[in-house]
Write a protein that holds these residues in place. Structure first.
Motif, PDB file in Angstrom:
ATOM      1  N   ILE A   1      68.531  30.375  45.888  1.00  0.00           N
ATOM      2  CA  ILE A   1      67.780  30.936  44.772  1.00  0.00           C
ATOM      3  C   ILE A   1      67.443  29.789  43.833  1.00  0.00           C
ATOM      4  O   ILE A   1      68.330  29.217  43.195  1.00  0.00           O
ATOM      5  N   ALA A   2      66.168  29.455  43.800  1.00  0.00           N
ATOM      6  CA  ALA A   2      65.704  28.373  42.927  1.00  0.00           C
ATOM      7  C   ALA A   2      65.602  28.910  41.507  1.00  0.00           C
ATOM      8  O   ALA A   2      65.719  30.114  41.263  1.00  0.00           O
ATOM      9  N   ASP A   3      65.364  28.023  40.571  1.00  0.00           N
ATOM     10  CA  ASP A   3      65.218  28.467  39.183  1.00  0.00           C
ATOM     11  C   ASP A   3      63.803  28.971  38.914  1.00  0.00           C
ATOM     12  O   ASP A   3      63.630  30.021  38.306  1.00  0.00           O
ATOM     13  N   PHE A   4      62.794  28.230  39.383  1.00  0.00           N
ATOM     14  CA  PHE A   4      61.403  28.611  39.116  1.00  0.00           C
ATOM     15  C   PHE A   4      60.501  28.227  40.281  1.00  0.00           C
ATOM     16  O   PHE A   4      60.752  27.248  40.976  1.00  0.00           O
ATOM     17  N   LEU A   5      59.446  29.011  40.460  1.00  0.00           N
ATOM     18  CA  LEU A   5      58.348  28.681  41.369  1.00  0.00           C
ATOM     19  C   LEU A   5      57.100  28.626  40.501  1.00  0.00           C
ATOM     20  O   LEU A   5      56.689  29.644  39.932  1.00  0.00           O
ATOM     21  N   VAL A   6      56.524  27.448  40.371  1.00  0.00           N
ATOM     22  CA  VAL A   6      55.384  27.239  39.477  1.00  0.00           C
ATOM     23  C   VAL A   6      54.107  27.132  40.309  1.00  0.00           C
ATOM     24  O   VAL A   6      54.055  26.394  41.290  1.00  0.00           O
ATOM     25  N   THR A   7      53.076  27.874  39.896  1.00  0.00           N
ATOM     26  CA  THR A   7      51.761  27.783  40.515  1.00  0.00           C
ATOM     27  C   THR A   7      50.858  27.000  39.571  1.00  0.00           C
ATOM     28  O   THR A   7      50.627  27.416  38.432  1.00  0.00           O
ATOM     29  N   ASP A   8      50.366  25.858  40.048  1.00  0.00           N
ATOM     30  CA  ASP A   8      49.495  25.013  39.229  1.00  0.00           C
ATOM     31  C   ASP A   8      48.071  25.566  39.213  1.00  0.00           C
ATOM     32  O   ASP A   8      47.739  26.505  39.945  1.00  0.00           O
ATOM     33  N   LEU A   9      47.226  24.964  38.390  1.00  0.00           N
ATOM     34  CA  LEU A   9      45.848  25.438  38.241  1.00  0.00           C
ATOM     35  C   LEU A   9      45.052  25.368  39.540  1.00  0.00           C
ATOM     36  O   LEU A   9      44.172  26.188  39.777  1.00  0.00           O
ATOM     37  N   ASP A  10      45.359  24.390  40.395  1.00  0.00           N
ATOM     38  CA  ASP A  10      44.644  24.245  41.660  1.00  0.00           C
ATOM     39  C   ASP A  10      45.175  25.180  42.746  1.00  0.00           C
ATOM     40  O   ASP A  10      44.696  25.173  43.877  1.00  0.00           O
ATOM     41  N   GLY A  11      46.170  26.007  42.411  1.00  0.00           N
ATOM     42  CA  GLY A  11      46.722  26.967  43.358  1.00  0.00           C
ATOM     43  C   GLY A  11      47.934  26.448  44.121  1.00  0.00           C
ATOM     44  O   GLY A  11      48.572  27.202  44.849  1.00  0.00           O
ATOM     45  N   SER A  12      48.247  25.168  43.987  1.00  0.00           N
ATOM     46  CA  SER A  12      49.415  24.616  44.679  1.00  0.00           C
ATOM     47  C   SER A  12      50.692  25.103  43.999  1.00  0.00           C
ATOM     48  O   SER A  12      50.699  25.389  42.806  1.00  0.00           O
ATOM     49  N   GLN A  13      51.739  25.203  44.786  1.00  0.00           N
ATOM     50  CA  GLN A  13      53.009  25.683  44.260  1.00  0.00           C
ATOM     51  C   GLN A  13      54.079  24.612  44.392  1.00  0.00           C
ATOM     52  O   GLN A  13      54.024  23.772  45.282  1.00  0.00           O
ATOM     53  N   ARG A  14      55.065  24.673  43.484  1.00  0.00           N
ATOM     54  CA  ARG A  14      56.209  23.764  43.547  1.00  0.00           C
ATOM     55  C   ARG A  14      57.432  24.503  43.035  1.00  0.00           C
ATOM     56  O   ARG A  14      57.342  25.347  42.147  1.00  0.00           O
ATOM     57  N   VAL A  15      58.547  24.191  43.646  1.00  0.00           N
ATOM     58  CA  VAL A  15      59.823  24.780  43.270  1.00  0.00           C
ATOM     59  C   VAL A  15      60.489  23.852  42.263  1.00  0.00           C
ATOM     60  O   VAL A  15      60.476  22.631  42.436  1.00  0.00           O
ATOM     61  N   ILE A  16      61.045  24.429  41.213  1.00  0.00           N
ATOM     62  CA  ILE A  16      61.726  23.636  40.192  1.00  0.00           C
ATOM     63  C   ILE A  16      63.144  24.158  40.046  1.00  0.00           C
ATOM     64  O   ILE A  16      63.363  25.368  39.919  1.00  0.00           O
ATOM     65  N   ASP A  17      64.095  23.234  40.085  1.00  0.00           N
ATOM     66  CA  ASP A  17      65.491  23.578  39.897  1.00  0.00           C
ATOM     67  C   ASP A  17      66.037  22.714  38.773  1.00  0.00           C
ATOM     68  O   ASP A  17      65.861  21.502  38.766  1.00  0.00           O
ATOM     69  N   ILE A  18      66.681  23.341  37.804  1.00  0.00           N
ATOM     70  CA  ILE A  18      67.265  22.644  36.668  1.00  0.00           C
ATOM     71  C   ILE A  18      68.747  22.460  36.966  1.00  0.00           C
ATOM     72  O   ILE A  18      69.447  23.428  37.250  1.00  0.00           O
ATOM     73  N   LYS A  19      69.220  21.228  36.907  1.00  0.00           N
ATOM     74  CA  LYS A  19      70.613  20.942  37.237  1.00  0.00           C
ATOM     75  C   LYS A  19      71.314  20.219  36.105  1.00  0.00           C
ATOM     76  O   LYS A  19      70.782  19.290  35.531  1.00  0.00           O
ATOM     77  N   GLY A  20      72.510  20.664  35.816  1.00  0.00           N
ATOM     78  CA  GLY A  20      73.391  19.930  34.929  1.00  0.00           C
ATOM     79  C   GLY A  20      74.346  19.119  35.776  1.00  0.00           C
ATOM     80  O   GLY A  20      74.603  17.955  35.535  1.00  0.00           O
ATOM     81  N   VAL A  21      74.854  19.769  36.846  1.00  0.00           N
ATOM     82  CA  VAL A  21      75.759  19.138  37.796  1.00  0.00           C
ATOM     83  C   VAL A  21      75.216  19.400  39.189  1.00  0.00           C
ATOM     84  O   VAL A  21      74.915  20.529  39.546  1.00  0.00           O
ATOM     85  N   GLU A  22      75.083  18.344  39.985  1.00  0.00           N
ATOM     86  CA  GLU A  22      74.597  18.481  41.353  1.00  0.00           C
ATOM     87  C   GLU A  22      75.811  18.632  42.265  1.00  0.00           C
ATOM     88  O   GLU A  22      76.551  17.679  42.490  1.00  0.00           O
ATOM     89  N   THR A  23      76.025  19.831  42.784  1.00  0.00           N
ATOM     90  CA  THR A  23      77.205  20.107  43.601  1.00  0.00           C
ATOM     91  C   THR A  23      76.952  19.781  45.070  1.00  0.00           C
ATOM     92  O   THR A  23      75.802  19.633  45.504  1.00  0.00           O
ATOM     93  N   ALA A  24      78.022  19.720  45.846  1.00  0.00           N
ATOM     94  CA  ALA A  24      77.912  19.480  47.289  1.00  0.00           C
ATOM     95  C   ALA A  24      77.188  20.639  47.963  1.00  0.00           C
ATOM     96  O   ALA A  24      76.371  20.430  48.873  1.00  0.00           O
ATOM     97  N   THR A  25      77.455  21.855  47.518  1.00  0.00           N
ATOM     98  CA  THR A  25      76.779  23.036  48.074  1.00  0.00           C
ATOM     99  C   THR A  25      75.280  22.938  47.856  1.00  0.00           C
ATOM    100  O   THR A  25      74.492  23.226  48.761  1.00  0.00           O
ATOM    101  N   PHE A  26      74.871  22.509  46.662  1.00  0.00           N
ATOM    102  CA  PHE A  26      73.454  22.377  46.379  1.00  0.00           C
ATOM    103  C   PHE A  26      72.812  21.322  47.281  1.00  0.00           C
ATOM    104  O   PHE A  26      71.715  21.518  47.797  1.00  0.00           O
ATOM    105  N   ARG A  27      73.495  20.201  47.489  1.00  0.00           N
ATOM    106  CA  ARG A  27      72.934  19.147  48.338  1.00  0.00           C
ATOM    107  C   ARG A  27      72.708  19.636  49.764  1.00  0.00           C
ATOM    108  O   ARG A  27      71.690  19.327  50.383  1.00  0.00           O
ATOM    109  N   VAL A  28      73.652  20.447  50.283  1.00  0.00           N
ATOM    110  CA  VAL A  28      73.496  21.007  51.628  1.00  0.00           C
ATOM    111  C   VAL A  28      72.309  21.970  51.658  1.00  0.00           C
ATOM    112  O   VAL A  28      71.464  21.915  52.560  1.00  0.00           O
ATOM    113  N   LYS A  29      72.233  22.848  50.652  1.00  0.00           N
ATOM    114  CA  LYS A  29      71.129  23.807  50.601  1.00  0.00           C
ATOM    115  C   LYS A  29      69.791  23.097  50.415  1.00  0.00           C
ATOM    116  O   LYS A  29      68.768  23.534  50.946  1.00  0.00           O
TER     117      LYS A  29
END
Length: 172
Positions: free
Chosen positions: A76-104
């Motif tokens: 489950i990502a934090d955000f899915l942003v759709t830009d003006l040109d229609g392209s999408q990008r996933v954004i994840d905000i991290k305070g601590v990068e865990t081992a589980t997150f790195r695997v995912k």
């Protein structure tokens, strides 16, 4: 509070951020989107502003991605942003990068290679990529170590009673 000391917040539709413990303490009736950390809530506020200014087309909070069917692994990502040109990008905000997150993250990159993902961290009031934050931290550490070595060298020279001109002549 979560296991990483992140304060849960609720952000209303107009972008006002409330810390969850204050809502409970004063029995406030606040409706909005609940985030696991204050940084996520602040980035949500930033996305609201970018959408109002017309710099992004739209965004979705907490999109869910299936990374593996059996056993079922989801991300489950934090955000899915759709830009003006229609392209999408996933954004994840991290305070601590865990081992589980790195695997995912590795599984996500394998399953969705065309969907870019940005991992951001908040430093000095702005959101920057984690790679940039790591590089800045390493540069700062290198500079500090250099200063410490220089200071230790000067202290050593003071103890031995040699000055810079004597040291320079001895090095030739």
């Amino acid at each position: 509070m979560s296991k990483y000391n992140a304060k849960k917040v609720i952000v209303t539709a107009d972008g006002t951020l409330f810390e969850e413990w204050l809502i409970k303490k004063y029995n406030l009736d606040v409706t909005g989107i609940r985030f696991d950390s204050k940084m996520e809530g602040e980035y949500y506020q930033e996305l609201l502003m970018l959408k109002q200014l017309g710099e992004i087309k739209d965004f979705v909070c907490q999109p869910k991605y299936i990374l593996q069917e059996s056993p079922k692994v989801t991300y489950i990502a934090d955000f899915l942003v759709t830009d003006l040109d229609g392209s999408q990008r996933v954004i994840d905000i991290k305070g601590v990068e865990t081992a589980t997150f790195r695997v995912k993250l590795k599984l996500f990159l394998l399953k969705y290679p065309t969907l870019p993902i940005e991992i951001l961290v908040k430093r000095r009031g702005e959101f920057i990529p984690t790679q940039q934050a790591k590089k800045e931290r390493a540069d700062r550490k290198r500079a500090i170590n250099k200063l410490v070595k220089r200071a230790e060298g000067e202290i050593k020279n003071v103890r031995t009673g040699r000055n810079k001109s004597q040291i320079y002549r001895n090095q030739k």
